[in-house]
Design a protein around this motif. Structure first.
Motif, mmCIF file in Angstrom:
data_model
loop_
_atom_site.group_PDB
_atom_site.id
_atom_site.type_symbol
_atom_site.label_atom_id
_atom_site.label_comp_id
_atom_site.label_asym_id
_atom_site.label_seq_id
_atom_site.Cartn_x
_atom_site.Cartn_y
_atom_site.Cartn_z
ATOM 1 N N ALA A 1 -2.232 28.387 -57.556
ATOM 2 C CA ALA A 1 -1.664 27.178 -56.961
ATOM 3 C C ALA A 1 -1.665 27.250 -55.431
ATOM 4 C CB ALA A 1 -0.235 26.979 -57.465
ATOM 5 N N LYS A 2 -1.672 26.060 -54.807
ATOM 6 C CA LYS A 2 -1.522 25.985 -53.359
ATOM 7 C C LYS A 2 -0.219 26.672 -52.964
ATOM 8 C CE LYS A 2 -1.334 21.535 -53.594
ATOM 9 N NZ LYS A 2 -1.192 20.100 -53.320
ATOM 10 N N PRO A 3 -0.172 27.339 -51.837
ATOM 11 C CA PRO A 3 -1.083 27.291 -50.692
ATOM 12 C C PRO A 3 -2.294 28.208 -50.800
ATOM 13 C CG PRO A 3 0.775 28.642 -50.115
ATOM 14 C CD PRO A 3 1.054 28.092 -51.500
ATOM 15 N N ASN A 4 -2.514 28.824 -51.951
ATOM 16 C CA ASN A 4 -3.747 29.579 -52.128
ATOM 17 C C ASN A 4 -4.913 28.595 -52.007
ATOM 18 O OD1 ASN A 4 -6.032 30.683 -53.855
ATOM 19 N ND2 ASN A 4 -4.687 32.448 -53.620
ATOM 20 N N PRO A 5 -5.982 28.964 -51.332
ATOM 21 C CA PRO A 5 -7.086 28.026 -51.087
ATOM 22 C C PRO A 5 -8.092 27.897 -52.222
ATOM 23 C CG PRO A 5 -7.541 30.099 -50.006
ATOM 24 C CD PRO A 5 -6.166 30.227 -50.602
ATOM 25 N N GLY B 1 -15.809 22.903 -44.068
ATOM 26 C CA GLY B 1 -15.549 22.164 -42.838
ATOM 27 C C GLY B 1 -15.829 20.674 -42.942
ATOM 28 N N GLU B 2 -16.488 20.258 -44.020
ATOM 29 C CA GLU B 2 -16.797 18.838 -44.222
ATOM 30 C C GLU B 2 -15.713 18.118 -45.013
ATOM 31 O OE1 GLU B 2 -21.320 18.195 -44.949
ATOM 32 O OE2 GLU B 2 -20.777 20.059 -45.987
ATOM 33 N N VAL B 3 -14.700 18.857 -45.464
ATOM 34 C CA VAL B 3 -13.687 18.318 -46.372
ATOM 35 C C VAL B 3 -12.341 18.216 -45.660
ATOM 36 C CG1 VAL B 3 -12.426 18.789 -48.515
ATOM 37 C CG2 VAL B 3 -14.898 19.175 -48.399
ATOM 38 N N VAL B 4 -11.605 17.148 -45.962
ATOM 39 C CA VAL B 4 -10.260 16.949 -45.416
ATOM 40 C C VAL B 4 -9.264 16.958 -46.566
ATOM 41 C CG1 VAL B 4 -8.720 15.375 -44.178
ATOM 42 C CG2 VAL B 4 -11.121 15.554 -43.502
ATOM 43 N N MET B 5 -8.258 17.808 -46.449
ATOM 44 C CA MET B 5 -7.163 17.855 -47.419
ATOM 45 C C MET B 5 -6.088 16.881 -46.964
ATOM 46 S SD MET B 5 -5.617 19.046 -50.008
ATOM 47 C CE MET B 5 -4.143 19.679 -50.753
ATOM 48 N N GLN C 1 -1.433 24.524 -45.350
ATOM 49 C CA GLN C 1 -1.762 25.956 -45.353
ATOM 50 C C GLN C 1 -2.954 26.244 -46.268
ATOM 51 O OE1 GLN C 1 -0.307 27.470 -42.841
ATOM 52 N NE2 GLN C 1 0.728 25.494 -42.706
ATOM 53 N N ALA C 2 -3.024 25.576 -47.406
ATOM 54 C CA ALA C 2 -4.184 25.757 -48.289
ATOM 55 C C ALA C 2 -5.454 25.321 -47.587
ATOM 56 C CB ALA C 2 -3.988 24.972 -49.587
ATOM 57 N N ALA C 3 -5.387 24.190 -46.892
ATOM 58 C CA ALA C 3 -6.562 23.693 -46.157
ATOM 59 C C ALA C 3 -6.978 24.676 -45.078
ATOM 60 C CB ALA C 3 -6.254 22.325 -45.546
ATOM 61 N N GLY C 4 -6.015 25.151 -44.298
ATOM 62 C CA GLY C 4 -6.326 26.096 -43.230
ATOM 63 C C GLY C 4 -6.931 27.375 -43.757
ATOM 64 N N ARG C 5 -6.381 27.884 -44.841
ATOM 65 C CA ARG C 5 -6.894 29.120 -45.434
ATOM 66 C C ARG C 5 -8.306 28.934 -45.995
ATOM 67 N NH1 ARG C 5 -1.646 31.401 -48.792
ATOM 68 N NH2 ARG C 5 -0.428 31.971 -46.963
ATOM 69 N N ALA C 6 -8.585 27.716 -46.486
ATOM 70 C CA ALA C 6 -9.916 27.449 -47.036
ATOM 71 C C ALA C 6 -10.939 27.183 -45.943
ATOM 72 C CB ALA C 6 -9.847 26.250 -47.984
ATOM 73 N N GLY C 7 -10.451 26.738 -44.766
ATOM 74 C CA GLY C 7 -11.360 26.350 -43.687
ATOM 75 C C GLY C 7 -11.585 24.856 -43.625
ATOM 76 N N CYS C 8 -10.758 24.086 -44.363
ATOM 77 C CA CYS C 8 -10.852 22.624 -44.368
ATOM 78 C C CYS C 8 -9.963 22.036 -43.277
ATOM 79 C CB CYS C 8 -10.380 22.060 -45.703
ATOM 80 S SG CYS C 8 -11.315 22.604 -47.140
ATOM 81 N N ARG D 1 8.675 31.138 -47.950
ATOM 82 C CA ARG D 1 7.955 31.580 -49.129
ATOM 83 C C ARG D 1 7.034 32.741 -48.818
ATOM 84 N NH1 ARG D 1 5.416 26.268 -51.356
ATOM 85 N NH2 ARG D 1 3.787 27.768 -51.769
ATOM 86 N N SER D 2 6.996 33.692 -49.727
ATOM 87 C CA SER D 2 6.159 34.867 -49.503
ATOM 88 C C SER D 2 4.683 34.544 -49.585
ATOM 89 C CB SER D 2 6.486 35.959 -50.529
ATOM 90 O OG SER D 2 6.177 35.534 -51.836
ATOM 91 N N ASP D 3 4.308 33.489 -50.340
ATOM 92 C CA ASP D 3 2.890 33.174 -50.453
ATOM 93 C C ASP D 3 2.366 32.430 -49.237
ATOM 94 O OD1 ASP D 3 4.305 30.903 -51.163
ATOM 95 O OD2 ASP D 3 2.953 30.319 -52.761
#
Length: 199
Positions: free
Chosen positions: A112-116, A131-135, A145-152, A169-171
């Motif tokens: 689950a998010k924030p995991n990318p 980099g072509e995708v917007v969350m 945070q999920a977007a940043g970790r993925a590079g989106c 949160r620890s995650d």
């Protein structure tokens, strides 16, 4: 100061807390979560502007997906609520990934998010670079945070309601906290950002 009861940090996300319980505790927690999510299914409604944004995506052939920390039943309900299909008959939101969705390549449940992982899977499904995708989402801790970790890139819908756990949160971790590329106050404003930025 964090509230700790029985060795559990109560400032944690509910999904993390559930994973730290005994097997019996996990069963009981799952039952509570199921009850809450069944209530969500009965009461779910779309934010104003959602259908307009998805119609725009459909008209300009822009990909759209759902990545949620809810269960798959919630994503199935969205099909009924949105009701927009593409010219080939497929639903405008594809894929729709929930916290209990399975990665078809690995056979494992997508974290689950924030995991990318889910966002990366969406990009792979679409054949796009991250980099072509917007969350687009309403949570700084989960969506941005999920977007940043993925590079989106990310667009935060800041409704003024803090649906996070106060960065405890620890995650989410103690490392980089990503900031959104755009911020709007309601979902209806997403359409303007998409059009203004040629998305």
């Amino acid at each position: 100061m964090n509230d700790v009861v029985g060795g559990l940090n109560l400032d944690e996300d509910a999904l993390i807390l559930a994973s730290q319980l005994s097997p019996l505790g996990q069963v009981k927690c799952s039952a509570v979560l199921k009850e809450v999510e069944e209530k969500v299914l009965r009461e779910i409604s779309l934010n104003p502007g959602v259908v307009s944004v998805l119609r725009y995506c459909n008209e300009v052939n822009l990909n759209a997906a759902v990545v949620t920390r809810n269960i798959e039943k919630v994503t199935e309900r969205l099909v009924d609520l949105v009701g927009i299909t593409r010219s080939d008959g497929s639903f405008v939101l594809d894929p729709m990934l929930a916290r209990n969705s399975v990665n078809t390549k690995t056979g494992e449940v997508i974290r689950a998010k924030p995991n990318p992982d889910a966002l990366i899977m969406v990009c792979e499904t679409w054949g796009l670079e991250v980099g072509e995708v917007v969350m687009v989402g309403d949570s700084l801790e989960d969506d941005v945070q999920a977007a940043g970790r993925a590079g989106c890139r990310s667009l935060l819908i800041d409704t003024g309601f803090d649906n996070s756990t106060g960065n405890k949160r620890s995650d989410v971790g103690s490392g980089v906290m990503y900031e959104p590329d755009w911020t709007v106050s309601e979902f209806a404003d997403v359409l303007g950002v998409l059009k203004e930025n040629g998305l």
